[in-house]
Design an enzyme around this catalytic site. Structure first.
Site, short mmCIF file in Angstrom:
data_model
loop_
_atom_site.label_atom_id
_atom_site.label_comp_id
_atom_site.label_asym_id
_atom_site.label_seq_id
_atom_site.Cartn_x
_atom_site.Cartn_y
_atom_site.Cartn_z
CG HIS A 60 -0.40 0.04 2.54
ND1 HIS A 60 0.50 -0.89 3.02
CD2 HIS A 60 -0.58 0.92 3.56
CE1 HIS A 60 0.82 -0.60 4.26
NE2 HIS A 60 0.20 0.50 4.62
CG HIS A 62 0.00 4.18 5.39
ND1 HIS A 62 -0.72 3.31 6.17
CD2 HIS A 62 -0.54 5.42 5.63
CE1 HIS A 62 -1.66 3.98 6.83
NE2 HIS A 62 -1.57 5.25 6.52
CG ASP A 64 4.59 2.95 7.52
OD1 ASP A 64 3.65 3.44 6.86
OD2 ASP A 64 4.45 1.95 8.25
CG HIS A 65 4.22 0.06 4.34
ND1 HIS A 65 4.25 -1.29 4.60
CD2 HIS A 65 3.70 0.65 5.46
CE1 HIS A 65 3.76 -1.52 5.81
NE2 HIS A 65 3.41 -0.35 6.34
CG HIS A 150 -4.09 -0.52 6.27
ND1 HIS A 150 -3.93 -0.55 7.64
CD2 HIS A 150 -3.10 0.32 5.82
CE1 HIS A 150 -2.90 0.23 7.97
NE2 HIS A 150 -2.40 0.77 6.89
CG ASP A 173 0.50 -1.68 7.72
OD1 ASP A 173 1.35 -2.52 8.07
OD2 ASP A 173 0.71 -0.45 7.69
CG HIS A 237 4.57 -2.57 10.54
ND1 HIS A 237 3.65 -2.08 11.44
CD2 HIS A 237 4.50 -1.72 9.50
CE1 HIS A 237 3.08 -1.00 10.95
NE2 HIS A 237 3.59 -0.76 9.77
ZN LIG Z 1 -0.28 1.26 6.60
ZN LIG Z 2 2.69 0.48 8.23
#
Ligand SMILES: [Zn+2]
Ligand SMILES: [Zn+2]
Length: 273
Positions: A60, A62, A64-65, A150, A173, A237
């Protein structure tokens, strides 16, 4: 089939844990799932350079990814001896993220193209946007795309990789749902991002409390693994970051609900299926 946790961290900064990223090597395939903080460092430590990747797969969009996807793209470009496509697979929206990163690096690309006589083309990033139900055959492995949940973040996907009878499920996630059960059904390795709801709930931050409703807790990941008949549950994570010596407490929470093998590890922990 070998799976390495490149980054076991989360958006919360940690000195020891890179952001979410997982490496899968099987046969001739070298697949990178997500590109969290520090991914090129950890990838190199695992013995893989960006030019050695068969593909990058995003669960996805986001931050942080995906935050270090730009480093993968640039390193792949400048280290390739000639024009070489970087294959990026992800949910709808991935192309526009890659386009944005390309725009961000436009000055850099201009400098390098002007400076290096043997560099005559910018990065070639080939994006394939995938939907649940798609099957991608790549470098000798089969990758099924599954929906995850998510929400309100959407779209999000997980990947089920099959090669020579071995199966690894990379979930990203998600909260538990029927689709995640299918994603990891009977898998040799099920990699799930997790949070500790009990620890997060004790942190007096309204913004942090918001994450409780769209991630799997350790217990939920274990319940999913048990329901789906998974062999090995691999948690990553970690939110909050696991403190020194606390691994056994995380493992015990999962072991109360799952009878298979449980992995709680530092960056670069490697499992073989
Ligand atoms: Zn996420
Ligand atoms: Zn995450």
């Amino acid at each position: 089939m070998e799976v390495t946790l490149l980054g076991t961290g989360s958006p919360l900064p940690s000195a020891d844990r890179a952001g979410p990223a997982t490496l899968l090597r099987s046969g001739g395939a070298t697949l990178l799932f997500d590109c969290g903080r520090g991914v090129v460092l950890r990838l190199t430590a695992a013995g893989v350079l960006p030019i050695g990747l068969s593909a990058v797969l995003l669960t996805h969009l986001h931050s942080d990814h995906i935050c270090d996807l730009g480093d993968i793209m640039t390193s792949h470009w400048v280290m390739s001896p000639g024009p070489t496509p970087l294959v990026v697979i992800g949910p709808p929206g991935t192309q526009s993220v890659v386009d944005g990163m390309m725009a961000m690096f436009a000055p850099d690309q201009g400098y390098r193209l002007a400076h290096h006589q043997d560099l005559n083309e910018g990065p070639i990033v080939v994006v394939t946007e995938v939907e649940p139900g798609d099957v991608v055959e790549l470098a000798g492995v089969s990758i099924e795309v599954h929906r995850t949940d998510h929400r309100p973040v959407a779209p999000t996907v997980g990947y089920r990789v099959t090669h020579e009878g071995k199966v690894a499920a990379i979930a990203g996630d998600t909260v538990p749902c029927r689709e995640v059960d299918e994603l990891c059904r009977g898998a040799d390795l099920y990699v799930q991002t997790v949070i500790r709801a009990d620890l997060v709930a004790a942190i007096p931050s309204a913004r942090l409390q918001d994450i409780l409703d769209y991630h799997s807790t350790v217990e939920q990941a274990a319940l999913t693994a048990e329901r789906a008949g998974v062999r090995t549950l691999v948690m990553t994570h970690y939110v909050p970051p696991i403190g020194p010596g606390d691994e056994e407490a995380w493992r015990a929470l999962a072991a109360a609900h799952f009878s298979g093998t449980i992995v709680v590890g530092d960056d670069l922990t490697t499992m073989v299926a």
